[in-house]
Design an enzyme around this catalytic site. Sequence first.
Site, PDB file in Angstrom:
ATOM      1  CE  LYS A 119      -3.897   1.452   6.765  1.00  0.00           C
ATOM      2  NZ  LYS A 119      -3.462   2.843   6.871  1.00  0.00           N
ATOM      3  CG  ASN A 142      -1.254  -3.071   4.837  1.00  0.00           C
ATOM      4  OD1 ASN A 142      -1.085  -3.693   3.804  1.00  0.00           O
ATOM      5  ND2 ASN A 142      -1.508  -1.788   4.856  1.00  0.00           N
ATOM      6  CG  HIS A 188      -0.037   7.112   1.007  1.00  0.00           C
ATOM      7  ND1 HIS A 188       1.307   6.849   1.129  1.00  0.00           N
ATOM      8  CD2 HIS A 188      -0.643   6.518   2.069  1.00  0.00           C
ATOM      9  CE1 HIS A 188       1.517   6.115   2.215  1.00  0.00           C
ATOM     10  NE2 HIS A 188       0.361   5.910   2.800  1.00  0.00           N
TER      11      HIS A 188
END
Length: 468
Positions: A119, A142, A188
């Site tokens: 990303k 982010n 995650h």
Amino acid sequence: MTATANGQRLVVLGSGESGVGAALLAQAKGYDVFVSDAGTLKPSYKEKLQAAGIRFEEGQHTLAEILQATEVVKSPGIPEKAPVVQALREKQIPIISEIELAGRYTRARCICITGTNGKTTTTLLTYHLLKEAGLRVGLAGNVGCSLAEQVIDDQFDYYVVELSSFQLDDTYDFQPWVSVLLNITPDHLDRYDYSLEKYAQSKLRITRNQDSQGFFIYNADDETIQRYFQAALRPVRQLPFSLHARPDYHLAGYYTGEERLCVDLEPGYYSKTEEISTSSSPLIGQHNRQNILAAILCARVVGVEAGQIEAALATFRNADHRLQLVGEINGTRFINDSKATNVEAAWYALDGIRQPIVWIAGGTDKGNDYSPLLTLAQSRVKALICLGVDNEKLKAAFGPVLPLVEETQSMQQAVRRAAKLAQPGDVVLLSPCCASFDLFKNYEDRGRQFAAAVQSLADEQTNEEANE
């Protein structure tokens, strides 16, 4: 908490970059704002809130105050199971993300990028390609500054936004103009009931509000995307990409050679295709070939010309700790890939480097299954240096397939041993495959210590040569 004229009371949970940005935007739009953080506010963020006259608390969540909210902006790091979130759910108080709030107030077109791996690189490269072309573009999510804080002035025509699944979980009406999904691999999963499907659906929220005016750029080689993206049901203009031409797909982008790719923004309509060279790019590895392709598709959708793209590729500098060359000693290159905290990221690193590798790995194991790495490691790695408090799982996995496995408990020791084992033309690769918290503050600290150890070794050699 006193209501303002419009009656909207907004509570922000968490006071990081996104939370403070959301608080500042909400105040600018007439909300009565209160910020609550169970931890300690960074001094710089505290100063921002105080300068703006925004009330806040730290070290606790005062439910009596929080439950008066009309709406809550939640930090992506706060899990659904947190008591404060459960209390809000029980009261049916809407919870949104900073991205959702920002989307209400921007006129710019948002290019939003998600995926388990890649990303940040793709976001930074897309931003670089647009900026080098002279476009008015902001960087957010982010990486970069808070999208919400930038939207207060809203000076850009485009925002390139890196989005995690946690940020996407609390979006509802947010509508990207271009959405990008690079890959979906298990990560995650503790936040998603250990369900890959739930994690995949979280990633796919990036497309939920897109219509026929939007674009969805996605990796046609990723099996999980193929399984869960119901392409036929989506009105968005789809631009799949692949590392190879595929007869089963109308591809928007694919490679015709190692450093040449073909772009077709209207796949399947026999439009004019164009070739773009990536030979000037400094990025390493097969996964970065995918990242480059996705970024180039974004740039072409915006209207950046092929020649501008080729020129800008040469001047791109990736974020630190992502396959970053930090030094060369005696013909051995030292590459810092400290951000590789899972098996998939380490696989990409091992696959992307063609020279013999002395591999430094280890740390806090996240329930890793190392079996996908065994064949690749056997063909590429000449020695593994384990760097962790507990290296037994790594040693058990790779001991039978590698000629040499050693262990250390310090970065300085690991780098020095790797340098001794390496020969001219080899690569010493820090790609840990694990979290960093056993020996380091975070992956950045781990990467900085690696770079410092390499520099120290290089300085020693320079001094020795000068004294000969």
